[in-house]
Design a protein around this motif. Sequence first.
Motif, PDB file in Angstrom:
ATOM      1  N   ALA A 176       0.830  -1.204   0.000  1.00 27.52           N
ATOM      2  CA  ALA A 176       0.000   0.000   0.000  1.00 27.52           C
ATOM      3  C   ALA A 176       0.866   1.256   0.000  1.00 27.52           C
ATOM      4  CB  ALA A 176      -0.906   0.006   1.227  1.00 27.52           C
ATOM      5  N   PRO A 177       0.758   2.108  -1.037  1.00 23.33           N
ATOM      6  CA  PRO A 177       1.543   3.352  -1.070  1.00 23.33           C
ATOM      7  C   PRO A 177       1.123   4.292   0.060  1.00 23.33           C
ATOM      8  CG  PRO A 177       0.628   2.820  -3.237  1.00 23.33           C
ATOM      9  CD  PRO A 177      -0.051   1.935  -2.248  1.00 23.33           C
ATOM     10  N   ALA A 178       2.064   5.075   0.537  1.00 16.84           N
ATOM     11  CA  ALA A 178       1.773   6.014   1.615  1.00 16.84           C
ATOM     12  C   ALA A 178       0.757   7.061   1.159  1.00 16.84           C
ATOM     13  CB  ALA A 178       3.066   6.693   2.070  1.00 16.84           C
ATOM     14  N   ASN A 179      -0.184   7.353   2.008  1.00 13.54           N
ATOM     15  CA  ASN A 179      -1.192   8.408   1.772  1.00 13.54           C
ATOM     16  C   ASN A 179      -2.000   8.189   0.492  1.00 13.54           C
ATOM     17  OD1 ASN A 179      -0.166   9.828   4.076  1.00 13.54           O
ATOM     18  ND2 ASN A 179       1.491  10.617   2.788  1.00 13.54           N
ATOM     19  N   SER A 180      -2.199   6.934   0.104  1.00 13.01           N
ATOM     20  CA  SER A 180      -2.919   6.652  -1.144  1.00 13.01           C
ATOM     21  C   SER A 180      -4.411   6.435  -0.930  1.00 13.01           C
ATOM     22  CB  SER A 180      -2.314   5.412  -1.818  1.00 13.01           C
ATOM     23  OG  SER A 180      -2.478   4.261  -1.005  1.00 13.01           O
ATOM     24  N   GLY A 181      -4.846   6.332   0.338  1.00 13.33           N
ATOM     25  CA  GLY A 181      -6.255   6.089   0.594  1.00 13.33           C
ATOM     26  C   GLY A 181      -6.697   4.742   0.037  1.00 13.33           C
ATOM     27  N   SER A 182      -7.843   4.742  -0.633  1.00 14.51           N
ATOM     28  CA  SER A 182      -8.389   3.495  -1.175  1.00 14.51           C
ATOM     29  C   SER A 182      -8.218   3.384  -2.693  1.00 14.51           C
ATOM     30  CB  SER A 182      -9.875   3.388  -0.829  1.00 14.51           C
ATOM     31  OG  SER A 182     -10.593   4.470  -1.421  1.00 14.51           O
ATOM     32  N   MET A 183      -7.416   4.286  -3.296  1.00 11.40           N
ATOM     33  CA  MET A 183      -7.295   4.293  -4.756  1.00 11.40           C
ATOM     34  C   MET A 183      -6.766   2.976  -5.310  1.00 11.40           C
ATOM     35  SD  MET A 183      -5.959   8.096  -5.790  1.00 11.40           S
ATOM     36  CE  MET A 183      -4.407   7.885  -4.916  1.00 11.40           C
ATOM     37  N   PHE A 184      -5.870   2.332  -4.584  1.00 11.47           N
ATOM     38  CA  PHE A 184      -5.239   1.110  -5.075  1.00 11.47           C
ATOM     39  C   PHE A 184      -5.881  -0.153  -4.494  1.00 11.47           C
ATOM     40  CE2 PHE A 184      -2.051   4.426  -5.526  1.00 11.47           C
ATOM     41  CZ  PHE A 184      -1.574   4.206  -6.796  1.00 11.47           C
ATOM     42  N   TYR A 185      -6.944   0.015  -3.679  1.00 14.58           N
ATOM     43  CA  TYR A 185      -7.577  -1.132  -3.027  1.00 14.58           C
ATOM     44  C   TYR A 185      -8.685  -1.668  -3.928  1.00 14.58           C
ATOM     45  CZ  TYR A 185      -9.072  -4.015   0.902  1.00 14.58           C
ATOM     46  OH  TYR A 185      -9.368  -5.077   1.733  1.00 14.58           O
ATOM     47  N   ASN A 186      -8.555  -2.918  -4.393  1.00 16.34           N
ATOM     48  CA  ASN A 186      -9.480  -3.435  -5.402  1.00 16.34           C
ATOM     49  C   ASN A 186     -10.573  -4.301  -4.786  1.00 16.34           C
ATOM     50  OD1 ASN A 186      -8.542  -6.189  -5.127  1.00 16.34           O
ATOM     51  ND2 ASN A 186      -6.761  -5.648  -6.352  1.00 16.34           N
ATOM     52  N   TYR A 187     -11.456  -4.790  -5.648  1.00 11.72           N
ATOM     53  CA  TYR A 187     -12.607  -5.572  -5.177  1.00 11.72           C
ATOM     54  C   TYR A 187     -12.200  -6.936  -4.639  1.00 11.72           C
ATOM     55  CZ  TYR A 187     -12.057  -7.758  -9.784  1.00 11.72           C
ATOM     56  OH  TYR A 187     -11.551  -8.395 -10.880  1.00 11.72           O
ATOM     57  N   ASN A 188     -10.975  -7.367  -4.897  1.00  8.05           N
ATOM     58  CA  ASN A 188     -10.472  -8.621  -4.326  1.00  8.05           C
ATOM     59  C   ASN A 188      -9.851  -8.411  -2.948  1.00  8.05           C
ATOM     60  OD1 ASN A 188     -11.157 -10.409  -6.454  1.00  8.05           O
ATOM     61  ND2 ASN A 188      -9.448  -9.609  -7.662  1.00  8.05           N
ATOM     62  N   HIS A 189      -9.920  -7.183  -2.452  1.00  2.06           N
ATOM     63  CA  HIS A 189      -9.482  -6.850  -1.106  1.00  2.06           C
ATOM     64  C   HIS A 189      -7.962  -6.916  -0.933  1.00  2.06           C
ATOM     65  CE1 HIS A 189     -13.722  -6.969  -0.262  1.00  2.06           C
ATOM     66  NE2 HIS A 189     -13.797  -8.264  -0.542  1.00  2.06           N
ATOM     67  N   PHE A 190      -7.229  -6.422  -1.917  1.00  2.92           N
ATOM     68  CA  PHE A 190      -5.795  -6.183  -1.739  1.00  2.92           C
ATOM     69  C   PHE A 190      -5.400  -4.981  -2.589  1.00  2.92           C
ATOM     70  CE2 PHE A 190      -6.060  -9.449  -5.089  1.00  2.92           C
ATOM     71  CZ  PHE A 190      -5.304  -8.879  -6.108  1.00  2.92           C
ATOM     72  N   PHE A 191      -4.239  -4.403  -2.297  1.00  2.00           N
ATOM     73  CA  PHE A 191      -3.758  -3.230  -3.022  1.00  2.00           C
ATOM     74  C   PHE A 191      -3.095  -3.676  -4.320  1.00  2.00           C
ATOM     75  CE2 PHE A 191      -4.108  -1.780   1.316  1.00  2.00           C
ATOM     76  CZ  PHE A 191      -4.617  -0.495   1.173  1.00  2.00           C
ATOM     77  N   SER A 192      -3.366  -2.954  -5.394  1.00  2.00           N
ATOM     78  CA  SER A 192      -2.847  -3.385  -6.689  1.00  2.00           C
ATOM     79  C   SER A 192      -2.782  -2.231  -7.683  1.00  2.00           C
ATOM     80  CB  SER A 192      -3.730  -4.493  -7.276  1.00  2.00           C
ATOM     81  OG  SER A 192      -5.015  -3.981  -7.612  1.00  2.00           O
ATOM     82  N   ILE A 193      -1.976  -2.435  -8.705  1.00  2.00           N
ATOM     83  CA  ILE A 193      -2.054  -1.647  -9.933  1.00  2.00           C
ATOM     84  C   ILE A 193      -2.469  -2.610 -11.035  1.00  2.00           C
ATOM     85  CG2 ILE A 193      -0.406   0.142  -9.289  1.00  2.00           C
ATOM     86  CD1 ILE A 193       1.760  -1.368 -10.749  1.00  2.00           C
ATOM     87  N   VAL A 194      -2.982  -2.069 -12.116  1.00  2.00           N
ATOM     88  CA  VAL A 194      -3.584  -2.911 -13.150  1.00  2.00           C
ATOM     89  C   VAL A 194      -2.685  -2.960 -14.386  1.00  2.00           C
ATOM     90  CG1 VAL A 194      -5.592  -3.278 -14.623  1.00  2.00           C
ATOM     91  CG2 VAL A 194      -5.895  -2.387 -12.317  1.00  2.00           C
TER      92      VAL A 194
END
Length: 343
Positions: A176-194
Amino acid sequence: MNPLFYLAENNLLRRRRRRRQRRMEWINEIYMKREEFGEFHHLMDDLKENPTKFFEYFRMSLETFKYILEHVKSDLTKYNNFRRVISPEERLTVTLRYLATGSSFRSIGFSFRMANNTVAGIVHEICRAIWENLGEIHMKFPSNEEALQITDNFWKRWKFPNCIGCIDGKHIRIKAPANSGSMFYNYNHFFSIVLQGIAGPDFRFIAIEVGAYGKESDGGIFSNSRLSKRLENGSLNAASERQLPGTNVFLPHVLIADEAYPLKTYLMCPYPERSLGPEEEYYNRRLSLARQVVECAFGIMTSKWRLLTKSMEIHLQKADIIIQCICLLHNIVIDRKGYTFEH
């Protein structure tokens, strides 16, 4: 003796002594024995004598390894008056092991007798060099004439007419990037880029885009992508029609995708499950059979480069170039050695 000359000479000797001490501090005793006990210096010669084990270790043949090394060697040759530099061959070995195993920089560093920040720098440098030197060779965006060959191969191998590629997205785990909020949190319940990729009939990637937020949908990512704009402007014959095999009917060239993507003249999706007749069911089966190409491409790449199965604990910009490099390596291996349906 001139006092000023004596003072300058003493200052010079002190500066040299301090530099020598700093060099000794830079190099831990463990790292000083890299050429004696490091993994590269122990294994490489034996691996070259055993093609099967070489492939297991590097995820590619010796010939492909040499091919990549030849293209990036000029960008990786280093010179240093104080320390013995790490050779391009060892740098490439470190990078491929990181991509193939997904081990941490610290673990790779202990194996190769290097500092973990040295490993991190090498991986980023090598991935960038591979992308810049080989990207235009093994992932060049097809011209309209080349797209016709892709269309012919889709019909021959997968029995789907006028298809110029299959598109899908893959979530790549990240810390999880610092101060990123929920932008990278996907529907599979983990942080990701696409990673969004278009695959051809031979499981190669025709084009990719990396870096969208994990919370975005595939359709939204596509609509805002450079690829969408290129297709709107007629790339890959998206604005032209072609006769369907065995008929007098002319229809557009199309990408095929799952139901998450928008329906367009150049983008075909399956019929909704709620209202299917016999013809719609048959169409969905044919589309699903052809669309598995992109899912297989992601699967083959992930099984070979195990870093994609783990959470990447690196800066987002460096993650982008590493993912691009992995996709390119996937293409290079196929271009150099081909593929079979059994693979």
